[in-house]
Enzyme design. Structure first.
Site, PDB file in Angstrom:
ATOM      1  N   LYS B  83       0.847  -1.206   0.000  1.00  0.00           N
ATOM      2  CA  LYS B  83       0.000   0.000   0.000  1.00  0.00           C
ATOM      3  C   LYS B  83       0.877   1.249   0.000  1.00  0.00           C
ATOM      4  O   LYS B  83       1.898   1.297   0.693  1.00  0.00           O
ATOM      5  CB  LYS B  83      -0.905  -0.041   1.230  1.00  0.00           C
ATOM      6  CG  LYS B  83      -2.000   1.012   1.272  1.00  0.00           C
ATOM      7  CD  LYS B  83      -2.939   0.735   2.443  1.00  0.00           C
ATOM      8  CE  LYS B  83      -4.052   1.758   2.556  1.00  0.00           C
ATOM      9  NZ  LYS B  83      -4.989   1.445   3.670  1.00  0.00           N
ATOM     10  N   SER B 161      -9.757   1.405   2.556  1.00  0.00           N
ATOM     11  CA  SER B 161      -8.857   2.240   1.788  1.00  0.00           C
ATOM     12  C   SER B 161      -7.730   1.459   1.111  1.00  0.00           C
ATOM     13  O   SER B 161      -7.010   2.020   0.292  1.00  0.00           O
ATOM     14  CB  SER B 161      -8.238   3.317   2.698  1.00  0.00           C
ATOM     15  OG  SER B 161      -7.405   2.721   3.679  1.00  0.00           O
ATOM     16  N   SER B 185     -10.382  -1.079   6.663  1.00  0.00           N
ATOM     17  CA  SER B 185      -9.667  -0.873   5.403  1.00  0.00           C
ATOM     18  C   SER B 185      -8.966  -2.103   4.852  1.00  0.00           C
ATOM     19  O   SER B 185      -8.465  -2.075   3.727  1.00  0.00           O
ATOM     20  CB  SER B 185      -8.641   0.264   5.553  1.00  0.00           C
ATOM     21  OG  SER B 185      -9.296   1.504   5.590  1.00  0.00           O
TER      22      SER B 185
END
Lengths: 120, 470
Positions: B83, B161, B185
């Protein structure tokens, strides 16, 4: 983030349809005025109805927006201010629910984060 | 001969075996995934940055080491994505946010360093919601790289996310990816993209070098094809790090896999949380109940349970607001938040700065009450189960404020209390959108979540399904 969590903590997530352009108190005043003008032909309407007093929570939500405007006013447009009113009302709902939760005086905070485990 | 989908969609465990036996070249595998990043990855907005040169160098090194008989472990030569909130030395680390497009950091995050030491190969930085959604967002497009598209249906969103991380695993662009969770997330994108995602116990994985959103809520964890793969990755990621103040002591932080004692299904005690996702589409609840029935047939006990009532959502909200208001203050004060994409994110930070200290303190007190209540509940159960998300993937142009407001006590409490959880696929809707079930465990019982999910995956093939060709 899950949808619920986003809604709960995203500030602007709880949409109140029909946006206002000014803080809640100002909007309340403005809504009163046209109504009074429209019905001014009748004697009973000649005296404008005083705005309803704000609840403590509403006042706090409004004060929060005013604080932001005082701090960042140059960046905050009228549309932003309206959005902040909606977001602030949503935050207020969370704060009110948090404050209503019964706690004993010796319920301590989890400042030093730990993951409690009991012996089985 | 180019590598086929059977390889590109293989699990970490299977690929590892082939790499170790030198039946598969790390360089060849890396090149195949890089090629796919350019085609499929670009089509679904999965990557923020492809670290091509680094990947090739790491793959070549792994190949040399393995050829020389030096085997670092199950992630040696294994490609992955991370990420874009994790620092990778001198590569862009944008946190998904337009104002930080040029940000480059001079060091690797601890998890990146650990994966490098394990011989893993970084393919790129996965796309994410701007600032991990920390200042709020209302639309899937809330990212400097645009909305990530769901491989199962590109007109749907991945959820956030850790959007790109889930899309990458789901679309066969890498066998695993690293994500992070403050509140949902990892679990939500895993569920909506049909992959397995593990949120470790708070403090088990170092956040050093990761964007801070909420110091007492942030966790970093893996997304992969299977629950077992998540455990293999967590074993590498876990461990004490003095650079992270929230890091647990080594004795608690380390994650030993496989566990010394792997609980058989017949000893599993599962609590089915009746409030979770209540009111959602019947297909979601039906798929989760069917999954639990399979576990029951293997001997597990499954008992309905209601989560104790309390101000868990407001407490989590207030903690997150206050901590994000502090962590992201430089962006708020400088006005750079005005460059964010989402209208809610542009303003959210101003509001977060106004959270009263007394309320933050109250939220921390509520948190300890919640932790104690959950610990009592886990006297009766090894894991709690429920839908990962009450609904399947939302449309790309969906205003997220208008979707159904379904209860998510497991999400609020699980994150507030720092509990581990895993989401694994358990079926599909009539529209062929994935459905996920989550298993939440006691603090430090990440292994219970994983083994429960493994028992389910041993009896099903939902995790082996591949999205239609993109």
């Amino acid at each position: 983030m899950s949808r619920l969590s986003r809604r709960e903590f995203a500030g602007g997530a709880a949409a109140l349809i029909g946006a206002t352009l000014l803080p809640a108190r100002v909007v309340a005043d403005e809504k009163t005025t046209p109504r009074a003008q429209a019905s001014s032909a009748t004697p009973a309407a000649a005296t404008p109805t005083p705005p309803k007093p704000l609840t403590a929570g509403q006042a706090e939500a409004e004060a929060r927006v005013q604080m932001i405007v005082a701090r960042y006013g140059a960046r905050i447009s009228a549309a932003d201010r309206s959005e902040l009113v909606r977001m602030s009302n949503d935050v207020q709902g969370q704060l009110d629910r948090l404050r209503a939760f019964p706690l004993d005086w010796d319920d301590q905070p989890a400042h030093t984060f730990r993951a409690p485990r009991r012996r089985r | 001969m180019p590598l086929g989908d059977d390889i590109l969609f293989a699990s970490v465990r299977d690929l590892s075996e082939k790499l170790r036996k030198r039946e598969l070249s790390p360089v060849e595998l890396t090149d195949a995934y890089l090629e796919r990043a350019d085609s499929t990855g670009a089509a679904i907005n999965a990557y923020a940055t492809v670290t091509r040169d680094l990947a090739r160098a790491q793959a070549k090194k792994a190949e040399q080491e393995i050829s020389a008989g030096f085997w670092r472990g199950p992630l040696h030569g294994m490609p992955y994505a991370a990420k874009d909130l994790l620092a990778v030395r001198w590569y862009p680390t944008t946190w998904g946010a337009a104002p930080l497009r040029a940000q480059k950091l001079a060091y690797d995050a601890t998890v990146i360093q650990k994966l490098t030491d394990a011989g893993a190969v970084l393919l790129g930085k996965s796309a994410m919601v701007e600032l991990a959604g920390g200042l709020g967002y209302r639309f899937p497009s809330a990212s400097a790289t645009g909305a990530a598209k769901n491989p199962w249906n590109p007109s749907r969103w991945t959820c956030g996310s850790s959007s790109g991380s889930a899309a990458i695993v789901s679309a066969g662009l890498a066998p695993f990816a690293i994500g992070s969770e403050t509140w949902g997330s990892i679990l939500c994108p895993s569920s909506h993209c049909g992959v397995s995602g593990l949120r470790p116990t708070y403090g088990r994985v170092s956040r050093h070098g990761a964007m801070a959103l909420s110091y007492t809520l942030d966790k970093i964890g893996p997304l992969a094809r299977t629950a077992e793969d998540c455990a293999l990755v967590l074993q590498v990621l876990a461990g004490h790090d003095p650079a992270d103040e929230g890091s647990l002591p080594q004795g608690e932080a380390q994650f030993v896999w496989p566990p010394h004692e792997k609980p058989s299904p017949s000893r599993l005690r599962i609590g089915w949380v009746t409030q979770q996702g209540k009111g959602g589409p019947p297909a979601v609840e039906a798929a989760c109940r069917a999954a639990l029935e399979l576990l029951r047939k293997q001997g597990a006990s499954v008992e309905p349970v209601a989560i104790p009532d309390g101000a868990w959502v407001p407490a989590t909200t207030v903690i997150l607001y206050a901590e994000a208001g502090s962590a992201l203050r430089p962006l708020i004060r400088s006005g750079q938040v005005g460059e964010l994409v989402d209208p809610a994110a542009k303003l959210g930070g101003y509001l977060y700065e106004t959270i009263p200290a007394a309320d933050f303190e109250t939220a921390q007190r509520v948190r300890l009450v919640a932790q104690k209540k959950m610990d009592v509940l886990f006297q009766r159960f090894d894991v709690l189960a429920g839908p990962s998300v009450g609904e399947p993937a939302w449309a790309l142009d969906q205003n997220l404020d208008t979707v159904a407001d379904l209860p998510d006590p497991l999400g609020a409490l699980g994150n507030l209390c720092g509990l581990p959880a895993i989401s694994v696929p358990c079926g599909f809707t009539a529209d062929k959108l994935p459905i996920g079930i989550q298993f939440v465990g006691r603090a430090l019982d990440d292994a219970a979540c994983v083994t429960t999910a493994m028992h389910l995956q041993a009896a099903t093939d939902w995790h082996k399904r591949r999205p239609p060709a993109l």
